[in-house]
Design a protein around this motif. Structure first.
Motif, PDB file in Angstrom:
ATOM      1  N   GLU A 138       0.829  -1.203   0.000  1.00 15.38           N
ATOM      2  CA  GLU A 138       0.000   0.000   0.000  1.00 15.38           C
ATOM      3  C   GLU A 138       0.867   1.256   0.000  1.00 15.38           C
ATOM      4  OE1 GLU A 138      -2.502  -0.477   3.443  1.00 15.38           O
ATOM      5  OE2 GLU A 138      -3.724  -2.030   2.474  1.00 15.38           O
ATOM      6  N   ARG A 139       1.957   1.245   0.792  1.00 12.67           N
ATOM      7  CA  ARG A 139       2.852   2.411   0.834  1.00 12.67           C
ATOM      8  C   ARG A 139       3.575   2.594  -0.500  1.00 12.67           C
ATOM      9  NH1 ARG A 139       2.828   1.097   6.281  1.00 12.67           N
ATOM     10  NH2 ARG A 139       4.375  -0.557   6.142  1.00 12.67           N
ATOM     11  N   ILE A 140       3.963   1.488  -1.122  1.00 14.34           N
ATOM     12  CA  ILE A 140       4.619   1.573  -2.428  1.00 14.34           C
ATOM     13  C   ILE A 140       3.660   2.184  -3.445  1.00 14.34           C
ATOM     14  CG2 ILE A 140       5.521   0.201  -4.354  1.00 14.34           C
ATOM     15  CD1 ILE A 140       6.605  -1.763  -2.140  1.00 14.34           C
ATOM     16  N   LEU A 141       2.426   1.706  -3.463  1.00 11.68           N
ATOM     17  CA  LEU A 141       1.418   2.224  -4.396  1.00 11.68           C
ATOM     18  C   LEU A 141       1.154   3.710  -4.146  1.00 11.68           C
ATOM     19  CD1 LEU A 141      -0.771   1.881  -6.573  1.00 11.68           C
ATOM     20  CD2 LEU A 141      -2.295   1.073  -4.755  1.00 11.68           C
TER      21      LEU A 141
ATOM     22  N   TYR B 171       4.511   8.254 -10.992  1.00 13.16           N
ATOM     23  CA  TYR B 171       5.005   7.143 -11.799  1.00 13.16           C
ATOM     24  C   TYR B 171       3.859   6.227 -12.214  1.00 13.16           C
ATOM     25  CZ  TYR B 171       9.792   8.061 -10.153  1.00 13.16           C
ATOM     26  OH  TYR B 171      11.016   8.624  -9.886  1.00 13.16           O
ATOM     27  N   THR B 172       3.942   5.723 -13.415  1.00 17.98           N
ATOM     28  CA  THR B 172       3.048   4.627 -13.793  1.00 17.98           C
ATOM     29  C   THR B 172       3.647   3.352 -13.199  1.00 17.98           C
ATOM     30  OG1 THR B 172       4.259   4.095 -15.823  1.00 17.98           O
ATOM     31  CG2 THR B 172       2.452   5.725 -16.001  1.00 17.98           C
ATOM     32  N   ARG B 173       2.852   2.319 -13.150  1.00 20.08           N
ATOM     33  CA  ARG B 173       3.366   1.039 -12.656  1.00 20.08           C
ATOM     34  C   ARG B 173       4.531   0.575 -13.534  1.00 20.08           C
ATOM     35  NH1 ARG B 173      -1.134  -1.660 -12.086  1.00 20.08           N
ATOM     36  NH2 ARG B 173      -1.285  -1.134  -9.890  1.00 20.08           N
ATOM     37  N   GLU B 174       4.371   0.753 -14.827  1.00 15.61           N
ATOM     38  CA  GLU B 174       5.406   0.325 -15.763  1.00 15.61           C
ATOM     39  C   GLU B 174       6.711   1.101 -15.556  1.00 15.61           C
ATOM     40  OE1 GLU B 174       2.244   1.177 -16.653  1.00 15.61           O
ATOM     41  OE2 GLU B 174       1.500  -0.841 -17.076  1.00 15.61           O
TER      42      GLU B 174
ATOM     43  N   GLU C  80      10.280  -0.483 -14.235  1.00 12.17           N
ATOM     44  CA  GLU C  80      11.498  -0.372 -15.028  1.00 12.17           C
ATOM     45  C   GLU C  80      12.640   0.225 -14.203  1.00 12.17           C
ATOM     46  OE1 GLU C  80      13.119   1.840 -19.053  1.00 12.17           O
ATOM     47  OE2 GLU C  80      10.981   1.401 -18.890  1.00 12.17           O
ATOM     48  N   LEU C  81      12.346   1.281 -13.443  1.00 15.35           N
ATOM     49  CA  LEU C  81      13.364   1.895 -12.594  1.00 15.35           C
ATOM     50  C   LEU C  81      13.908   0.922 -11.548  1.00 15.35           C
ATOM     51  CD1 LEU C  81      11.809   5.417 -11.910  1.00 15.35           C
ATOM     52  CD2 LEU C  81      13.939   4.952 -13.127  1.00 15.35           C
ATOM     53  N   ALA C  82      13.024   0.071 -11.033  1.00  8.81           N
ATOM     54  CA  ALA C  82      13.412  -0.875  -9.982  1.00  8.81           C
ATOM     55  C   ALA C  82      13.964  -2.187 -10.545  1.00  8.81           C
ATOM     56  CB  ALA C  82      12.215  -1.154  -9.068  1.00  8.81           C
ATOM     57  N   GLY C  83      13.862  -2.375 -11.845  1.00  9.87           N
ATOM     58  CA  GLY C  83      14.381  -3.595 -12.455  1.00  9.87           C
ATOM     59  C   GLY C  83      13.542  -4.828 -12.208  1.00  9.87           C
TER      60      GLY C  83
ATOM     61  N   LEU D  14      11.909   5.104  -5.576  1.00  2.59           N
ATOM     62  CA  LEU D  14      10.894   5.999  -5.023  1.00  2.59           C
ATOM     63  C   LEU D  14      11.481   7.107  -4.155  1.00  2.59           C
ATOM     64  CD1 LEU D  14       8.217   3.335  -4.053  1.00  2.59           C
ATOM     65  CD2 LEU D  14       7.997   5.071  -5.842  1.00  2.59           C
ATOM     66  N   ASP D  15      12.792   7.026  -3.884  1.00  3.32           N
ATOM     67  CA  ASP D  15      13.482   7.994  -3.030  1.00  3.32           C
ATOM     68  C   ASP D  15      12.888   8.037  -1.627  1.00  3.32           C
ATOM     69  OD1 ASP D  15      15.476   9.857  -2.438  1.00  3.32           O
ATOM     70  OD2 ASP D  15      14.193  11.551  -2.967  1.00  3.32           O
ATOM     71  N   VAL D  16      12.675   6.847  -1.082  1.00  6.56           N
ATOM     72  CA  VAL D  16      12.229   6.707   0.302  1.00  6.56           C
ATOM     73  C   VAL D  16      13.133   5.673   0.974  1.00  6.56           C
ATOM     74  CG1 VAL D  16       9.822   7.328  -0.149  1.00  6.56           C
ATOM     75  CG2 VAL D  16      10.512   4.932  -0.232  1.00  6.56           C
ATOM     76  N   SER D  17      13.086   5.617   2.299  1.00  8.12           N
ATOM     77  CA  SER D  17      13.907   4.643   3.013  1.00  8.12           C
ATOM     78  C   SER D  17      13.252   3.263   2.996  1.00  8.12           C
ATOM     79  CB  SER D  17      14.122   5.088   4.463  1.00  8.12           C
ATOM     80  OG  SER D  17      12.911   4.996   5.184  1.00  8.12           O
TER      81      SER D  17
END
Length: 108
Positions: free
Chosen positions: A10-13, A21-24, A28-31, A59-62
């Motif tokens: 939920e936090r990621i979404l 960001y789109t899901r796609e 892609e950024l996360a591989g 996402l630039d979060v911890s």
């Protein structure tokens, strides 16, 4: 899946949407695949430490923020430095605006 993975998803979404960001694009950024990201966001799949690291970096979060919702230092520092640009009167008004935005996001 455990409640930990459900809440993390939920936090990621939420963070993905806040970052625009789109899901796609996030996948892609996360591989990772967008299908896998969908399953993570919806609490249907767990994830490894490597995926956690990749998502938090994209996402630039911890990592702690994704797992617990706390200790999002990168985000907090940026927000605080921006808020410090305003004087006390402006900050009080911003607080009211931010609270209303928060309530709107919760309704989504």
């Amino acid at each position: 899946m455990t409640d930990l993975y459900k809440k993390a998803g939920e936090r990621i979404l939420l963070t993905r949407n806040m970052r625009g960001y789109t899901r796609e694009s996030l996948a892609e950024l996360a591989g990772i695949s967008d299908k896998f990201l969908y399953e993570v966001e919806n609490g249907k799949r767990g994830f490894s430490a490597i995926v956690l690291y990749s998502l938090s970096k994209a996402l630039d979060v911890s990592n702690d923020y994704i797992l617990t919702g706390k200790d999002n230092n990168n985000y907090d520092k940026k927000l605080i430095s921006t808020l410090e640009l305003f004087d006390k009167r402006q900050t009080e008004k911003l607080g009211i605006i931010l609270k209303e935005i928060y309530e709107l996001v919760l309704e989504m």
